[in-house]
Design a protein around this motif. Sequence first.
Motif, mmCIF file in Angstrom:
data_model
loop_
_atom_site.group_PDB
_atom_site.id
_atom_site.type_symbol
_atom_site.label_atom_id
_atom_site.label_comp_id
_atom_site.label_asym_id
_atom_site.label_seq_id
_atom_site.Cartn_x
_atom_site.Cartn_y
_atom_site.Cartn_z
ATOM 1 N N ARG A 38 0.823 -1.207 0.000
ATOM 2 C CA ARG A 38 0.000 0.000 0.000
ATOM 3 C C ARG A 38 0.861 1.262 0.000
ATOM 4 O O ARG A 38 0.539 2.252 -0.656
ATOM 5 C CB ARG A 38 -0.937 -0.010 1.207
ATOM 6 C CG ARG A 38 -2.136 -0.941 1.045
ATOM 7 C CD ARG A 38 -3.026 -0.909 2.260
ATOM 8 N NE ARG A 38 -2.454 -1.696 3.356
ATOM 9 C CZ ARG A 38 -2.859 -1.629 4.607
ATOM 10 N NH1 ARG A 38 -3.812 -0.774 4.943
ATOM 11 N NH2 ARG A 38 -2.319 -2.391 5.533
ATOM 12 N N ILE A 39 1.975 1.211 0.722
ATOM 13 C CA ILE A 39 2.881 2.367 0.749
ATOM 14 C C ILE A 39 3.504 2.589 -0.629
ATOM 15 O O ILE A 39 3.594 3.720 -1.120
ATOM 16 C CB ILE A 39 3.964 2.173 1.821
ATOM 17 C CG1 ILE A 39 3.338 2.189 3.216
ATOM 18 C CG2 ILE A 39 5.038 3.245 1.707
ATOM 19 C CD1 ILE A 39 4.321 1.900 4.336
ATOM 20 N N ILE A 40 3.931 1.502 -1.262
ATOM 21 C CA ILE A 40 4.528 1.625 -2.608
ATOM 22 C C ILE A 40 3.511 2.166 -3.600
ATOM 23 O O ILE A 40 3.803 3.051 -4.422
ATOM 24 C CB ILE A 40 5.079 0.259 -3.070
ATOM 25 C CG1 ILE A 40 6.271 -0.160 -2.193
ATOM 26 C CG2 ILE A 40 5.483 0.305 -4.536
ATOM 27 C CD1 ILE A 40 6.768 -1.561 -2.468
ATOM 28 N N THR A 41 2.280 1.652 -3.547
ATOM 29 C CA THR A 41 1.230 2.119 -4.458
ATOM 30 C C THR A 41 0.936 3.604 -4.251
ATOM 31 O O THR A 41 0.849 4.373 -5.214
ATOM 32 C CB THR A 41 -0.051 1.302 -4.254
ATOM 33 O OG1 THR A 41 0.225 -0.077 -4.474
ATOM 34 C CG2 THR A 41 -1.138 1.760 -5.211
ATOM 35 N N ALA A 42 0.797 3.998 -2.982
ATOM 36 C CA ALA A 42 0.532 5.417 -2.706
ATOM 37 C C ALA A 42 1.692 6.296 -3.155
ATOM 38 O O ALA A 42 1.477 7.397 -3.675
ATOM 39 C CB ALA A 42 0.265 5.602 -1.209
ATOM 40 N N SER A 43 2.920 5.820 -2.992
ATOM 41 C CA SER A 43 4.083 6.610 -3.411
ATOM 42 C C SER A 43 4.119 6.783 -4.927
ATOM 43 O O SER A 43 4.383 7.874 -5.439
ATOM 44 C CB SER A 43 5.369 5.939 -2.922
ATOM 45 O OG SER A 43 5.377 5.805 -1.519
ATOM 46 N N LEU A 44 3.847 5.695 -5.650
ATOM 47 C CA LEU A 44 3.841 5.792 -7.112
ATOM 48 C C LEU A 44 2.742 6.720 -7.610
ATOM 49 O O LEU A 44 2.945 7.505 -8.544
ATOM 50 C CB LEU A 44 3.675 4.394 -7.720
ATOM 51 C CG LEU A 44 4.847 3.432 -7.526
ATOM 52 C CD1 LEU A 44 4.510 2.062 -8.096
ATOM 53 C CD2 LEU A 44 6.105 3.986 -8.181
ATOM 54 N N LEU A 45 1.568 6.652 -6.987
ATOM 55 C CA LEU A 45 0.479 7.551 -7.368
ATOM 56 C C LEU A 45 0.821 9.002 -7.070
ATOM 57 O O LEU A 45 0.488 9.910 -7.839
ATOM 58 C CB LEU A 45 -0.806 7.145 -6.647
ATOM 59 C CG LEU A 45 -1.451 5.830 -7.085
ATOM 60 C CD1 LEU A 45 -2.660 5.505 -6.216
ATOM 61 C CD2 LEU A 45 -1.863 5.889 -8.550
ATOM 62 N N ALA A 46 1.508 9.234 -5.939
ATOM 63 C CA ALA A 46 1.920 10.597 -5.604
ATOM 64 C C ALA A 46 2.922 11.133 -6.622
ATOM 65 O O ALA A 46 2.836 12.294 -7.051
ATOM 66 C CB ALA A 46 2.514 10.632 -4.197
ATOM 67 N N VAL A 47 3.874 10.292 -7.034
ATOM 68 C CA VAL A 47 4.851 10.716 -8.039
ATOM 69 C C VAL A 47 4.163 11.028 -9.367
ATOM 70 O O VAL A 47 4.462 12.026 -10.033
ATOM 71 C CB VAL A 47 5.929 9.630 -8.226
ATOM 72 C CG1 VAL A 47 6.818 9.942 -9.425
ATOM 73 C CG2 VAL A 47 6.771 9.507 -6.962
ATOM 74 N N ALA A 48 3.207 10.181 -9.763
ATOM 75 C CA ALA A 48 2.470 10.426 -11.006
ATOM 76 C C ALA A 48 1.663 11.712 -10.923
ATOM 77 O O ALA A 48 1.596 12.486 -11.896
ATOM 78 C CB ALA A 48 1.556 9.239 -11.310
ATOM 79 N N ALA A 49 1.035 11.974 -9.761
ATOM 80 C CA ALA A 49 0.264 13.204 -9.602
ATOM 81 C C ALA A 49 1.160 14.426 -9.716
ATOM 82 O O ALA A 49 0.803 15.418 -10.369
ATOM 83 C CB ALA A 49 -0.457 13.190 -8.254
#
Length: 309
Positions: A38-49
């Motif tokens: 979940r942390i990795i997914t949230a981090s990747l989404l934050a980078v994409a945003a």
Amino acid sequence: MTLVTEDTAPEPTSAARASGAETPGRARGPSQPPLRFRIITASLLAVAAVYFLVPLYWLVVSATKNTEGLFGSFGFWFADPHPFRYLGDLLAHDDGIYVRWFVNSLLYAGAGAVAATLLSAAAGYALAKFPFPGREGVFNLVLAGVLVPGTALALPLYLLFSELGLSNTYWAVLIPSVVSPFGVYLCRIYAAAAVPDSLLEAARIDGAGEARIFSVLALRLMTPALVTVFLFQFVHVWNNFFLPLVMLSDSRLYPLQLGLTGWQGYADRQPVLYQYTVGGAFLSVVPLMVLMGVLQRYWRTGLTEGSVK
């Protein structure tokens, strides 16, 4: 002393099972992914945003600056205490030519997207629900059209419209905008899955004609697909540059993308056009953001339409 573990925990009684009580130690509800995933997914989404929002933020900041501020101040912070004071100069420049380009883009993208959506819906529905000889061949031809880039068709279209006397007119951009092979493909797939044959047969038994069935039943059931086709086609026509470049020579017929590119080409001789180009680019993304915000609820509705029986 006897230790009670998860493996040796007593089974719930029949009364407990009837009341819905759960045994301690057993999982409740669907299992969640591990915390690290979940942390990795949230981090990747934050980078994409950040990747997608930083250019938009830069446009907002730069739209508040004059030409000197664009090149002489920090690029990611406001340089003027009166935001957007220079947008009025943009709208008034050259007798309001930017406003005309904006209206042209709305006409090309809006009318083209609506017509393309209706045409794609009718074609996709017919390919999905009416068996006829050569149906699969027609569908394969549509799929082939998805693979052909628009730039490859620009010159043949120009020669064709020149023969018809329609080059350098609104029709030269509008007519090609109503054709969407991807829209036909998506509507065919969606109609086959979302419009049940039993519902169509019931409507025919009740005396409804095919036109009424399509307009009242099929279009309503296909709403998520139609919204997707409309938005994709609107964005495609709004951002289209090469076709108007080939078709149009009158600057009063230009869409925004072509007009702003022309300003950028003259900015070396008129530095104020740098400011107008940046401000115009900022205003050009506003309709797309509004459209995305208004129409996204139809996607959510379509995704959850069949989740509860």
